[in-house]
Write an enzyme that holds these catalytic residues in place. Structure first.
Site, short mmCIF file in Angstrom:
data_model
loop_
_atom_site.label_atom_id
_atom_site.label_comp_id
_atom_site.label_asym_id
_atom_site.label_seq_id
_atom_site.Cartn_x
_atom_site.Cartn_y
_atom_site.Cartn_z
CG LEU A 33 -1.93 -1.35 0.90
CD1 LEU A 33 -2.85 -1.44 2.43
CD2 LEU A 33 -2.40 -0.86 0.26
CG HIS A 37 -2.93 1.01 -2.52
ND1 HIS A 37 -1.85 0.78 -2.22
CD2 HIS A 37 -3.55 0.57 -3.61
CE1 HIS A 37 -1.41 0.02 -3.68
NE2 HIS A 37 -2.25 -0.05 -4.17
CG ASP A 150 -5.38 1.59 -12.54
OD1 ASP A 150 -4.27 0.86 -13.05
OD2 ASP A 150 -4.95 1.63 -10.65
CD GLN A 153 -8.91 -1.36 -12.09
OE1 GLN A 153 -7.37 -3.07 -12.14
NE2 GLN A 153 -8.73 -0.94 -10.55
P1 AMP Z 1 -3.95 -2.34 -7.04
O1 AMP Z 1 -2.85 -2.88 -5.73
O2 AMP Z 1 -2.57 -1.17 -7.40
O3 AMP Z 1 -4.77 -2.87 -7.56
O4 AMP Z 1 -4.89 -0.67 -6.63
C1 AMP Z 1 -6.07 -1.21 -5.71
C2 AMP Z 1 -6.67 0.92 -6.19
O5 AMP Z 1 -5.60 1.85 -6.16
C3 AMP Z 1 -7.08 1.14 -7.71
O6 AMP Z 1 -8.02 0.91 -7.54
C4 AMP Z 1 -6.18 1.90 -8.38
O7 AMP Z 1 -6.39 2.78 -9.51
C5 AMP Z 1 -5.91 2.73 -7.20
N1 AMP Z 1 -4.70 3.66 -6.92
C6 AMP Z 1 -3.89 2.86 -7.21
N2 AMP Z 1 -2.54 3.79 -7.57
C7 AMP Z 1 -3.22 5.10 -7.29
C8 AMP Z 1 -2.55 6.70 -7.28
N3 AMP Z 1 -1.47 6.84 -7.39
N4 AMP Z 1 -3.67 6.99 -6.89
C9 AMP Z 1 -5.06 6.60 -6.99
N5 AMP Z 1 -5.31 5.47 -7.00
C10 AMP Z 1 -4.83 4.90 -7.15
#
Ligand code: AMP
Length: 283
Positions: A33, A37, A150, A153
């Site tokens: 994290l 996140h 994302d 997504q």
């Molecule tokens: P992940 O662990 O990469 O699957 O990400 C989980 C969630 O966190 C997803 O909805 C991502 O879009 C969001 N997320 C990841 N990096 C960022 C960021 N820099 N800013 C905002 N949300 C993020």
């Protein structure tokens, strides 16, 4: 915070909470994290009665040559962070719970899943939709929080929710960036100082595109060419795609309009990075 690994157990907990009318917020993640996140987690803690965070590195969304095995993991650290943030439940299922032997069911959002990142990651969004639908069925959230980081997504998941009449609201929150503009990502930990410097070209080229638009440019081709030239001048960086598309259809736009989605993916040496903006036209 209660940590749960069993599907049955989390379902029972949520059922009890829902029967008392509690609003359930859900943040699905793959762990390791960071502030990106945590922006989602904080919004959920602030706006719902009970926050569930899942950590699951979903094998079906990784291609055979991608970094599933090397994806960074640190459950102890993640769990301490979430506890401090006031999360109620951490759901950490084992892979064989989510995908039991002879697992055969997948969810596809046709057309949208083949575009942008889908071109070089052909099975990726099918894996994402499948796991997110399973998690929605298990956690039964009222609101689920996703990052614009994302964006494709989030667009695809919103379509899945609409098309399958799911009773969950998808809330998308802005990209959290480092001070120098780099979008925060678990994969940033892979970068050497030199590669990290090179990675700044992603956000820089997007800022430049928005500036061109502020100055009146409306031809997508000219904006993409300028971004391409900027990125190609950077060592270590190879473009996967740069596209300007409609924010729902993901179809190419030849002329810029308000809300247009500019998305790009690059390889820095072997690691793939993405970034994006939604165009704002100041009239
Ligand atoms: P992940 O662990 O990469 O699957 O990400 C989980 C969630 O966190 C997803 O909805 C991502 O879009 C969001 N997320 C990841 N990096 C960022 C960021 N820099 N800013 C905002 N949300 C993020």
């Amino acid at each position: 915070m209660k940590t749960i690994t069993e599907i049955k157990e989390i379902k029972a907990e949520i059922k009890a909470l829902k029967s008392k009318g509690r609003v359930i917020g859900f943040v699905p993640t793959m762990g390791y994290l960071h502030e990106g996140h945590l922006s989602l987690v904080r919004e959920s803690v602030k706006t719902t009665d009970c926050t569930v965070v899942s950590i699951f590195i979903n094998p079906t969304q990784f291609g055979p040559k991608e970094d599933f095995k090397e994806y960074p993991r640190d459950l102890k650290r993640d769990s301490e962070i979430l506890e401090e943030e006031g999360v109620d439940y951490l759901f950490v299922p084992e892979t064989n719970q989510m995908y039991p032997k002879n697992y055969k069911t997948y969810v596809s959002v046709h057309d949208l899943e083949d575009k942008l990142c889908g071109c070089s990651r052909p099975e990726h969004f099918r894996g994402v939709c499948t796991i997110v639908l399973k998690l929605f069925n298990i956690v039964n959230p009222d609101i689920s929080f996703f990052g614009q980081k994302d964006a494709q997504q989030a667009i695809i998941l919103k379509r899945m929710v609409r098309d399958l009449d799911l009773d969950v609201k998808i809330q998308v929150l802005p990209i959290v960036r480092e001070k120098d503009g780099l979008a925060i990502s678990s994969r940033n930990f892979y970068l050497s100082p030199e590669q990290r410097q090179a990675a700044l070209i992603l956000s820089k080229s997007l800022r430049d595109a928005q500036k061109m638009i502020d100055n009146g440019e409306r031809e997508s081709e000219r904006i993409v060419k300028r971004m391409r030239d900027m990125i190609n001048s950077e060592h270590h960086v190879k473009i996967d795609y740069i596209e300007i598309v409609g924010p729902e259809s993901l179809e190419p736009l030849s002329r810029i309009e308000n809300g247009a989605f500019i998305a790009l993916a690059v390889f820095i040496d072997n690691v793939r990075f993405i970034d994006n903006i939604f165009v704002q036209i100041k009239e």
